[in-house]
Scaffold this motif. Structure first.
Motif, PDB file in Angstrom:
ATOM      1  N   LYS A 222      25.977 -49.043   0.934  1.00  0.00           N
ATOM      2  CA  LYS A 222      25.033 -49.906   1.635  1.00  0.00           C
ATOM      3  C   LYS A 222      25.767 -51.091   2.265  1.00  0.00           C
ATOM      4  N   SER A 223      26.728 -51.637   1.514  1.00  0.00           N
ATOM      5  CA  SER A 223      27.450 -52.809   2.016  1.00  0.00           C
ATOM      6  C   SER A 223      28.257 -52.459   3.266  1.00  0.00           C
ATOM      7  N   HIS A 224      28.709 -51.220   3.368  1.00  0.00           N
ATOM      8  CA  HIS A 224      29.462 -50.807   4.558  1.00  0.00           C
ATOM      9  C   HIS A 224      28.541 -50.316   5.642  1.00  0.00           C
ATOM     10  N   ASP A 225      27.222 -50.302   5.334  1.00  0.00           N
ATOM     11  CA  ASP A 225      26.210 -50.007   6.334  1.00  0.00           C
ATOM     12  C   ASP A 225      26.403 -48.640   6.983  1.00  0.00           C
ATOM     13  N   VAL A 226      26.618 -47.618   6.143  1.00  0.00           N
ATOM     14  CA  VAL A 226      26.701 -46.267   6.690  1.00  0.00           C
ATOM     15  C   VAL A 226      25.780 -45.346   5.909  1.00  0.00           C
ATOM     16  N   ASP A 227      25.293 -44.342   6.590  1.00  0.00           N
ATOM     17  CA  ASP A 227      24.433 -43.347   5.969  1.00  0.00           C
ATOM     18  C   ASP A 227      25.278 -42.413   5.111  1.00  0.00           C
ATOM     19  N   PRO A 228      24.986 -42.302   3.834  1.00  0.00           N
ATOM     20  CA  PRO A 228      25.821 -41.463   2.963  1.00  0.00           C
ATOM     21  C   PRO A 228      25.877 -40.003   3.387  1.00  0.00           C
ATOM     22  N   ASN A 229      24.901 -39.537   4.192  1.00  0.00           N
ATOM     23  CA  ASN A 229      24.943 -38.139   4.616  1.00  0.00           C
ATOM     24  C   ASN A 229      25.714 -37.952   5.915  1.00  0.00           C
ATOM     25  N   ASP A 230      26.047 -39.088   6.569  1.00  0.00           N
ATOM     26  CA  ASP A 230      26.754 -39.006   7.848  1.00  0.00           C
ATOM     27  C   ASP A 230      28.257 -38.974   7.573  1.00  0.00           C
ATOM     28  N   GLU A 231      28.822 -37.749   7.536  1.00  0.00           N
ATOM     29  CA  GLU A 231      30.229 -37.583   7.161  1.00  0.00           C
ATOM     30  C   GLU A 231      31.159 -38.346   8.094  1.00  0.00           C
ATOM     31  N   LYS A 232      30.849 -38.320   9.397  1.00  0.00           N
ATOM     32  CA  LYS A 232      31.744 -38.960  10.365  1.00  0.00           C
ATOM     33  C   LYS A 232      31.783 -40.467  10.158  1.00  0.00           C
ATOM     34  N   GLY A 233      30.587 -41.058  10.018  1.00  0.00           N
ATOM     35  CA  GLY A 233      30.501 -42.489   9.791  1.00  0.00           C
ATOM     36  C   GLY A 233      31.172 -42.870   8.488  1.00  0.00           C
ATOM     37  N   MET A 234      31.022 -42.005   7.497  1.00  0.00           N
ATOM     38  CA  MET A 234      31.615 -42.254   6.195  1.00  0.00           C
ATOM     39  C   MET A 234      33.131 -42.299   6.291  1.00  0.00           C
ATOM     40  N   LEU A 235      33.667 -41.350   7.073  1.00  0.00           N
ATOM     41  CA  LEU A 235      35.117 -41.240   7.177  1.00  0.00           C
ATOM     42  C   LEU A 235      35.743 -42.553   7.602  1.00  0.00           C
ATOM     43  N   LYS A 236      35.022 -43.241   8.472  1.00  0.00           N
ATOM     44  CA  LYS A 236      35.539 -44.471   9.022  1.00  0.00           C
ATOM     45  C   LYS A 236      35.864 -45.460   7.891  1.00  0.00           C
ATOM     46  N   TYR A 237      34.987 -45.527   6.908  1.00  0.00           N
ATOM     47  CA  TYR A 237      35.181 -46.495   5.832  1.00  0.00           C
ATOM     48  C   TYR A 237      35.812 -45.867   4.598  1.00  0.00           C
ATOM     49  N   PHE A 238      35.500 -44.609   4.394  1.00  0.00           N
ATOM     50  CA  PHE A 238      35.860 -43.988   3.115  1.00  0.00           C
ATOM     51  C   PHE A 238      36.676 -42.727   3.291  1.00  0.00           C
ATOM     52  N   SER A 239      37.790 -42.832   3.969  1.00  0.00           N
ATOM     53  CA  SER A 239      38.616 -41.629   4.055  1.00  0.00           C
ATOM     54  C   SER A 239      39.054 -41.249   2.644  1.00  0.00           C
ATOM     55  N   SER A 240      39.039 -42.257   1.762  1.00  0.00           N
ATOM     56  CA  SER A 240      39.462 -41.995   0.388  1.00  0.00           C
ATOM     57  C   SER A 240      38.318 -41.482  -0.476  1.00  0.00           C
ATOM     58  N   HIS A 241      37.120 -41.516   0.046  1.00  0.00           N
ATOM     59  CA  HIS A 241      35.977 -41.110  -0.763  1.00  0.00           C
ATOM     60  C   HIS A 241      35.158 -40.034  -0.069  1.00  0.00           C
ATOM     61  N   PRO A 242      35.643 -38.796  -0.090  1.00  0.00           N
ATOM     62  CA  PRO A 242      34.989 -37.728   0.656  1.00  0.00           C
ATOM     63  C   PRO A 242      33.623 -37.382   0.069  1.00  0.00           C
ATOM     64  N   ALA A 243      32.723 -36.979   0.943  1.00  0.00           N
ATOM     65  CA  ALA A 243      31.399 -36.484   0.556  1.00  0.00           C
ATOM     66  C   ALA A 243      30.766 -37.354  -0.522  1.00  0.00           C
ATOM     67  N   ILE A 244      30.519 -38.592  -0.149  1.00  0.00           N
ATOM     68  CA  ILE A 244      30.069 -39.556  -1.147  1.00  0.00           C
ATOM     69  C   ILE A 244      28.675 -39.226  -1.674  1.00  0.00           C
ATOM     70  N   ALA A 245      27.870 -38.582  -0.818  1.00  0.00           N
ATOM     71  CA  ALA A 245      26.519 -38.208  -1.261  1.00  0.00           C
ATOM     72  C   ALA A 245      26.604 -37.282  -2.474  1.00  0.00           C
ATOM     73  N   GLU A 246      27.559 -36.322  -2.366  1.00  0.00           N
ATOM     74  CA  GLU A 246      27.760 -35.384  -3.462  1.00  0.00           C
ATOM     75  C   GLU A 246      28.210 -36.113  -4.726  1.00  0.00           C
ATOM     76  N   ARG A 247      29.072 -37.114  -4.541  1.00  0.00           N
ATOM     77  CA  ARG A 247      29.584 -37.850  -5.700  1.00  0.00           C
ATOM     78  C   ARG A 247      28.479 -38.666  -6.354  1.00  0.00           C
ATOM     79  N   ILE A 248      27.602 -39.244  -5.511  1.00  0.00           N
ATOM     80  CA  ILE A 248      26.493 -40.016  -6.084  1.00  0.00           C
ATOM     81  C   ILE A 248      25.624 -39.084  -6.919  1.00  0.00           C
ATOM     82  N   LYS A 249      25.402 -37.878  -6.373  1.00  0.00           N
ATOM     83  CA  LYS A 249      24.577 -36.897  -7.084  1.00  0.00           C
ATOM     84  C   LYS A 249      25.235 -36.514  -8.420  1.00  0.00           C
TER      85      LYS A 249
END
Ligand SMILES: [Zn+2]
Lengths: 361, 339
Positions: B308-335
């Motif tokens: 939330k703090s990085h303001d990206v949709d957890p299901n949006d892989e592309k947007g996620m990559l920008k901030y979390f190249s180190s944290h792939p598929a974060i939605a899956e990890r949250i689950k």
């Protein structure tokens, strides 16, 4: 294939070559046969984590050497795979050490670059010495007699100096390098000699630069025309077409400039190379046919993802051999190498590091 | 009895003569002049060149002489096994099989073989090297992305001591935590990362973000502790170094190695662990939370807050990559962490 020289030629060559016979170099390797050897060796190298690559190198070289023949006699590659494995293991150990040290302190890579500058002449000397020692023709070995100082002077000193002359000295430096290498090769204890003029090196360099300009201009025009023509078929088609045209020109430029240098310099070098009382050489490579060969080889290897490499290599060897003539004097029939016959001295000289392959070639 | 016609080449000489190779009894070889029958060489001490399809058989003798024959249908008894390789090299079926196997093996080596080899080396890295990697990495990070923490020293000490206490309660530590460092990281944002040698760096931003959820913050720290325990940092370095060495061997080029090696030094700073490593650390964190008697959901809460703090949709892989190249598929990890 071998015919006696005409009497006029024999007379003119009399002081050097009492009576020579002309031999076109033969290459009898077969692409399909070589392909099977090559691919199986790659497979075995991967399965053994690279260890077998030393055996693969020996087998490949043995195949190529043994199919290269002068006057019906083949060359022979003598290296033992263990010597090559030793060299590779040492190299890998050094690489791994550098990789680890670099994490320890990034400044290490700077030191390594500097060290490489001074290690390069030694590696070059070592690999040429090994390569020559491990080559024999009719059971008599080749040798290499260069020194570290010589390589440092001609392969580091002169090129570095030429940078300060805006590369004007570079063709001269290349000439001195060629002379240095060929003047230090021996066969059966007899030195080869080579003396060249820098003129051919300069004229070839200027021709290549001029031709490169012409090709670049032609490329710009061709790409513009393609873009205009292609734009009628849509933007993507235009881009793809321009890319293909530019790529073809680029490969063409690389191939032709390389072919020009190789052909002219090799012909010039071979035509002046001689082994006193024993052999002279002729080379007649042609820029157009050699360019065609290199161009088709490049496309062949690229479009088969490397699988056609054996075919490309065999074609290249065949072409080079067919363009090379050796004039051998009768002395070849009774040549002996006194140093090599004294096997204890020979073994002593061959001890330790001298017998490890650090191939740069 | 073995009897092969060929040529005998005199020691270190171009002189040669027609000769016959015979093996009167197993292992003992004799080379005789083809015409006179004079023995030119005899003994057991000989060396054969590698046998290749289409090439003559060559025997080298200790005195520098040699025997050559293009008739390879019979071989001296000692060389029978020698012929196996050249039989393999003659096979078209095997060549075709190799075309398929080579790419598959390359992929396997790259994704399984090299990592396994590299990980086995990790326990042998000297402690001094490990310690200096952390110093170097932190030094580089301080010069580029990080600034001194703006948290009060007392607050830093309190958090550090609390976490170290929790670490010890969470289970026995295989690898000690070297230090917990606080840094202001406006560019990186809310995050925490583990350096290879066991130093954990916590940004002011994540402390601020999770100041009302101390368990979530602890969960993040436990995740980093997981990276330290499994030595993910050293494994990543070892793997990239091994890749560099293999690449250098394959390309046989010293220059490319330099680039690859220098390249890994800087990429390491951006510490991106593989997906497997992240999941392993996630599991470690939730296990440790249970051990401490806290809700295992705390880690999922932390992940949600960070996303939330990085303001990206957890299901949006592309947007996620920008901030979390180190944290792939974060939605899956949250689950995963919520279970
Ligand atoms: Zn992580």
């Amino acid at each position: 294939m071998s015919e006696p020289i005409t009497s006029v030629d024999a007379l003119s060559a009399a002081p050097v070559q009492p009576s020579s016979t002309r031999h076109i170099v033969e290459f009898t390797g077969d692409a399909a046969e070589f392909f099977r050897i090559w691919i199986v060796n790659i497979l075995l190298s991967i399965v053994t984590l690279g260890i077998y690559s030393a055996w693969a190198k020996v087998r490949t070289n043995q195949y190529l050497y043994s199919h290269t023949k002068i006057a019906g006699h083949a060359f022979r590659y003598l290296a033992n795979p263990i010597q090559i494995l030793k060299g590779r293991l040492i190299a890998v150990a050094i690489f791994a050490l550098i990789a680890v040290l670099n994490h320890f302190n990034p400044l290490v890579s700077l030191g390594v670059s500097l060290l490489m500058l001074f290690a390069f002449p030694w590696l070059l000397l070592q690999s040429l010495r090994f390569k020559m020692r491990m080559t024999s023709y009719r059971n008599v070995r080749f040798g290499f007699h260069g020194s570290y100082g010589g390589f440092l002077k001609y392969f580091i000193g002169l090129p570095v100096l030429s940078v300060f002359t805006m590369y004007l000295l570079m063709p001269y430096a290349l000439k001195r390098m060629d002379e240095y290498v060929y003047n230090n090769v021996s066969y059966g204890g007899r030195r080869s000699t080579l003396s060249l003029e820098a003129g051919t090196y300069y004229s070839t360099a200027f021709k290549i630069i001029g031709m490169s300009f012409a090709i670049v201009i032609a490329m710009v025009i061709a790409v513009m025309i393609t873009a205009v023509v292609g734009s009628m078929m849509g933007e993507i088609a235009s881009q793809v077409l321009s890319f293909i045209v530019a790529g073809a020109f680029y490969i063409g430029l690389a191939v032709i400039s390389r072919a020009m240098w190789t052909c002219v310099i090799r012909n010039y070098t071979y035509n002046n190379l001689k082994v006193e009382q024993l052999a002279t050489f002729e080379s007649n490579m042609e820029v157009i046919s050699y360019s065609k060969l290199l161009f088709t080889n490049t496309l062949l290897v690229a479009f088969t993802l490397g699988l056609a490499y054996p075919w490309a290599l065999i074609r290249l060897q065949q072409y080079r051999a067919s363009c090379t003539t050796v004039l051998l004097s009768e002395e070849i029939e009774r040549l002996t190498d006194p140093l090599q016959q004294d096997s204890s001295a020979f073994a002593e000289e061959a001890s330790d590091l001298y017998d490890v392959d650090f191939a740069l070639t | 009895m073995l009897r092969i016609e060929g040529v005998y080449l005199q020691p270190a000489s171009t002189a040669h003569q027609a000769a016959v190779l015979i093996e009167p009894h197993a292992g003992w070889l004799e080379v005789q002049d083809a015409v006179t029958g004079t023995v030119l060489w005899q003994g057991t001490d000989y060396h054969a060149d590698e046998l290749l399809p289409g090439l003559p058989l060559r025997l080298g003798f200790a005195d520098g002489s040699c025997f050559e024959t293009s008739n390879t249908s019979q071989l001296p008894s000692k060389l029978k096994h020698h012929a196996k390789l050249s039989q393999i090299e003659r096979s078209t079926v095997l060549a075709l099989l190799a075309i398929v196997l080579i790419p598959l093996l390359c992929l396997w080596t790259y994704f399984r073989g090299i990592p396994a080899l590299a990980y086995s080396l990790v326990p042998h890295v000297p402690a001094a090297v490990v310690a200096s990697i952390d110093e170097q990495s932190l030094f580089t990070l301080d010069k580029t992305l990080l600034e001194a923490s703006k948290l009060p020293i007392a607050e830093q000490t309190r958090l550090r001591e609390q976490w170290l206490k929790d670490f010890n309660q969470a289970g026995s530590l295989q690898v000690p935590v070297k230090a917990i460092e606080f840094r202001d990281a406006p560019e990186v944002g809310a995050n925490a990362f583990a350096l290879p040698g066991g130093t954990i760096v916590v940004t002011d931003q994540i402390v601020e973000l999770l100041k009302d959820q101390p368990d979530a913050l602890l969960a993040v720290l436990l995740h980093e502790l997981g990276h330290v325990q499994y030595q993910h940092g050293l494994k990543t370095i070892a793997q990239s170094a091994a890749n560099a060495v293999v690449l250098a061997v394959v390309l046989g080029d010293l220059g490319s190695l330099q680039e690859v090696v220098v390249g890994t030094a800087t990429t390491m700073v951006q510490a991106s662990f593989s997906r497997d490593f992240e999941l392993q650390a996630d599991t470690f964190s939730t296990q440790a939370l249970k051990q401490l008697g806290k809700s295992p959901n705390a880690f999922a809460d932390a992940l949600k807050a960070i996303v939330k703090s990085h303001d990206v949709d957890p299901n949006d892989e592309k947007g996620m990559l920008k901030y979390f190249s180190s944290h792939p598929a974060i939605a899956e990890r949250i689950k995963n962490a919520s279970n």
